[in-house]
Design a protein around this motif. Structure first.
Motif, PDB file in Angstrom:
ATOM      1  N   ARG A  72     126.262  16.554  -3.562  1.00  0.00           N
ATOM      2  CA  ARG A  72     125.428  17.762  -3.528  1.00  0.00           C
ATOM      3  C   ARG A  72     125.696  18.562  -4.791  1.00  0.00           C
ATOM      4  O   ARG A  72     126.839  18.975  -5.042  1.00  0.00           O
ATOM      5  CB  ARG A  72     125.732  18.583  -2.285  1.00  0.00           C
ATOM      6  N   LEU A  73     124.664  18.745  -5.581  1.00  0.00           N
ATOM      7  CA  LEU A  73     124.754  19.533  -6.803  1.00  0.00           C
ATOM      8  C   LEU A  73     124.144  20.900  -6.530  1.00  0.00           C
ATOM      9  O   LEU A  73     123.008  20.990  -6.039  1.00  0.00           O
ATOM     10  CB  LEU A  73     124.007  18.842  -7.940  1.00  0.00           C
ATOM     11  N   SER A  74     124.888  21.948  -6.835  1.00  0.00           N
ATOM     12  CA  SER A  74     124.433  23.307  -6.529  1.00  0.00           C
ATOM     13  C   SER A  74     124.370  24.136  -7.797  1.00  0.00           C
ATOM     14  O   SER A  74     125.229  24.017  -8.684  1.00  0.00           O
ATOM     15  CB  SER A  74     125.391  23.986  -5.535  1.00  0.00           C
ATOM     16  N   THR A  75     123.345  24.978  -7.883  1.00  0.00           N
ATOM     17  CA  THR A  75     123.223  25.933  -8.980  1.00  0.00           C
ATOM     18  C   THR A  75     123.250  27.342  -8.402  1.00  0.00           C
ATOM     19  O   THR A  75     122.799  27.574  -7.272  1.00  0.00           O
ATOM     20  CB  THR A  75     121.905  25.728  -9.744  1.00  0.00           C
ATOM     21  N   SER A  76     123.769  28.268  -9.160  1.00  0.00           N
ATOM     22  CA  SER A  76     123.833  29.662  -8.707  1.00  0.00           C
ATOM     23  C   SER A  76     123.139  30.562  -9.718  1.00  0.00           C
ATOM     24  O   SER A  76     123.038  30.237 -10.903  1.00  0.00           O
ATOM     25  CB  SER A  76     125.290  30.110  -8.519  1.00  0.00           C
ATOM     26  N   GLY A  77     122.638  31.670  -9.208  1.00  0.00           N
ATOM     27  CA  GLY A  77     121.951  32.630 -10.061  1.00  0.00           C
ATOM     28  C   GLY A  77     122.184  34.035  -9.565  1.00  0.00           C
ATOM     29  O   GLY A  77     123.220  34.326  -8.954  1.00  0.00           O
ATOM     30  N   VAL A  78     121.195  34.875  -9.756  1.00  0.00           N
ATOM     31  CA  VAL A  78     121.281  36.274  -9.331  1.00  0.00           C
ATOM     32  C   VAL A  78     120.018  36.597  -8.541  1.00  0.00           C
ATOM     33  O   VAL A  78     118.897  36.385  -9.030  1.00  0.00           O
ATOM     34  CB  VAL A  78     121.415  37.221 -10.534  1.00  0.00           C
ATOM     35  N   ARG A  79     120.198  37.119  -7.340  1.00  0.00           N
ATOM     36  CA  ARG A  79     119.051  37.427  -6.491  1.00  0.00           C
ATOM     37  C   ARG A  79     118.361  38.705  -6.994  1.00  0.00           C
ATOM     38  O   ARG A  79     119.012  39.651  -7.436  1.00  0.00           O
ATOM     39  CB  ARG A  79     119.508  37.599  -5.046  1.00  0.00           C
ATOM     40  N   ALA A  80     117.011  38.696  -6.889  1.00  0.00           N
ATOM     41  CA  ALA A  80     116.239  39.878  -7.289  1.00  0.00           C
ATOM     42  C   ALA A  80     114.880  39.834  -6.597  1.00  0.00           C
ATOM     43  O   ALA A  80     114.467  38.802  -6.057  1.00  0.00           O
ATOM     44  CB  ALA A  80     116.061  39.914  -8.812  1.00  0.00           C
ATOM     45  N   HIS A  81     114.188  40.977  -6.625  1.00  0.00           N
ATOM     46  CA  HIS A  81     112.820  41.019  -6.126  1.00  0.00           C
ATOM     47  C   HIS A  81     111.947  40.228  -7.097  1.00  0.00           C
ATOM     48  O   HIS A  81     112.073  40.346  -8.311  1.00  0.00           O
ATOM     49  CB  HIS A  81     112.344  42.479  -6.050  1.00  0.00           C
ATOM     50  N   SER A  82     111.035  39.392  -6.548  1.00  0.00           N
ATOM     51  CA  SER A  82     110.218  38.564  -7.437  1.00  0.00           C
ATOM     52  C   SER A  82     109.245  39.391  -8.275  1.00  0.00           C
ATOM     53  O   SER A  82     108.752  38.916  -9.301  1.00  0.00           O
ATOM     54  CB  SER A  82     109.439  37.529  -6.615  1.00  0.00           C
ATOM     55  N   ALA A  83     108.980  40.645  -7.859  1.00  0.00           N
ATOM     56  CA  ALA A  83     108.151  41.519  -8.694  1.00  0.00           C
ATOM     57  C   ALA A  83     108.902  41.975  -9.933  1.00  0.00           C
ATOM     58  O   ALA A  83     108.292  42.462 -10.893  1.00  0.00           O
ATOM     59  CB  ALA A  83     107.684  42.726  -7.880  1.00  0.00           C
ATOM     60  N   ARG A  84     110.223  41.873  -9.892  1.00  0.00           N
ATOM     61  CA  ARG A  84     111.061  42.231 -11.046  1.00  0.00           C
ATOM     62  C   ARG A  84     111.964  41.038 -11.371  1.00  0.00           C
ATOM     63  O   ARG A  84     113.181  41.150 -11.411  1.00  0.00           O
ATOM     64  CB  ARG A  84     111.893  43.472 -10.736  1.00  0.00           C
TER      65      ARG A  84
END
Length: 367
Positions: free
Chosen positions: A177-189
């Motif tokens: 299982r390969l996982s990537t991480s990011g930063v959650r945000a509102h898709s309008a921004r």
């Protein structure tokens, strides 16, 4: 219902098909197989362990051949009881759940146990449960743990469907299982976030660019494969996700160990900003066709018009025997591409052909 081991193996296959035996529901068929082996064979020691039936001769012969097959099937799809019909190529076929995988192979083994009077090898028969579900339930695995002496032998033949070919060894399988991480945000921004799904792009590109290795072992060509098999990501329709995952399945040739397979997959994705988790694996099995007992089986197939020898691409329980140093092959009636299908069916001539080839092998006539 009593099953007749002396009946034509085609008739015996039909009788086995008509006994429902979905994984974890094998008690009825196990009862009948055990009773038949005790009452209709001579010279066999018989042992029942849960829903596994084992039988072996102890004639003091120089070699021992193991004939093994699983009794369970996938869930029934309105295809029990079975029925005979004319197949797509105009041949007589038997339709029914398990007709291919692998009650026809079991019928061949049971019939031979009752009708081969003077084998040139001591024989061990193993009919086991729960092959079609998670490995923790596999009856052959339970025998490995509780009765390992029953798994000793010079060659193991699994009745997995192979169309009358010897399908030697098997490939290993590995899932990561390969996982990537990011930063959650509102898709309008969206610019305020970091989309983890987008970060899967380089993983997918490397999968698309991957070129599979082909390996020739004992004349059998194994072709590896690296495939994305599951993608997961997303929180809601208006949220930039902060986590995404992709499961990758590596089918590897049996000249690699599991550790070498893991190292190879790590190399493929080296340099990417990902987490890497191994969550499922099983080793492959070398074909072992240079062993004397295996050579004799190959000779019998060639002499009596079988399909020949080829590599087994999928994983089967031959791996368990190979791990114990026992050469193991898949050899049985039926097209493996029809296994588990609603219209699962086996040409009846393949049941007859496989029976004849194994009879000649077990009696030494192939020599």
């Amino acid at each position: 219902m009593t099953i007749d081991l002396h009946a034509d193996p085609i008739t015996l296959t039909a009788a086995l098909v008509d006994i429902p035996s979905v994984s974890q529901g094998e008690a009825a068929i196990t009862d009948r197989v055990e009773r038949a082996l005790r009452e209709q064979t001579t010279g066999f020691e018989v042992l029942r362990h849960g829903n596994v039936v084992l039988a072996r001769t102890n004639r003091g012969l120089p070699t021992r051949v193991i004939l093994a097959g699983h009794l369970d099937t996938v869930p029934i799809a309105d295809n029990v009881p079975g029925h005979f019909a004319v197949g797509p190529a105009g041949e007589r076929v038997l339709y029914g759940c398990g007709s291919v995988d692998m009650k026809s192979g079991n019928a061949v083994f049971l019939h031979l146990a009752a009708t081969v009077a003077e084998p040139m090898h001591d024989l061990t028969l193993i009919f086991y449960d729960c092959e079609e579900i998670a490995a923790e339930f596999n009856g052959l695995g339970h025998i490995e743990r509780d009765h390992p002496s029953w798994l000793a032998g010079d060659l193991a033949v699994l009745g997995e469907p192979s169309g009358g070919w010897i399908e030697a060894g098997c490939q290993g399988t590995l899932r990561v299982r390969l996982s990537t991480s990011g930063v959650r945000a509102h898709s309008a921004r969206a610019w305020l976030g970091d989309n983890a799904i987008h970060r899967l792009a380089p993983i997918l590109q490397r999968l698309a660019d991957y070129r599979a290795r082909e390996v020739d072992i004992d004349g059998c060509v194994y072709r590896e494969g690296l495939s994305g098999v599951r993608v997961s990501g997303g929180v809601a329709g208006n949220v930039v996700p902060d986590l995404a995952e992709i499961d990758v399945n590596f089918r590897f040739a049996p000249d690699r160990t599991v550790d070498q397979a893991v190292d190879h997959v790590r190399e493929v994705f080296a340099g990417l900003d990902i987490s890497f988790e191994v969550f499922d694996f099983a080793p492959g099995a070398l074909p072992g066709l240079t062993a004397p007992a295996a050579k004799d089986l190959v000779a019998s197939v060639h002499r009596h018009g079988g399909g020949g020898v080829r590599a087994k691409f999928g994983w089967t329980d031959v791996s368990r025997f190979a791990a114990r140093g026992i050469p193991a092959v898949n050899f049985g009636p039926g097209d493996p591409n029809l296994a588990h299908k609603r219209d699962e069916h086996v040409p009846v001539h393949q049941i007859t052909d496989v029976t004849a080839i194994l009879r000649n092998y077990l009696t030494g006539a192939a020599r």
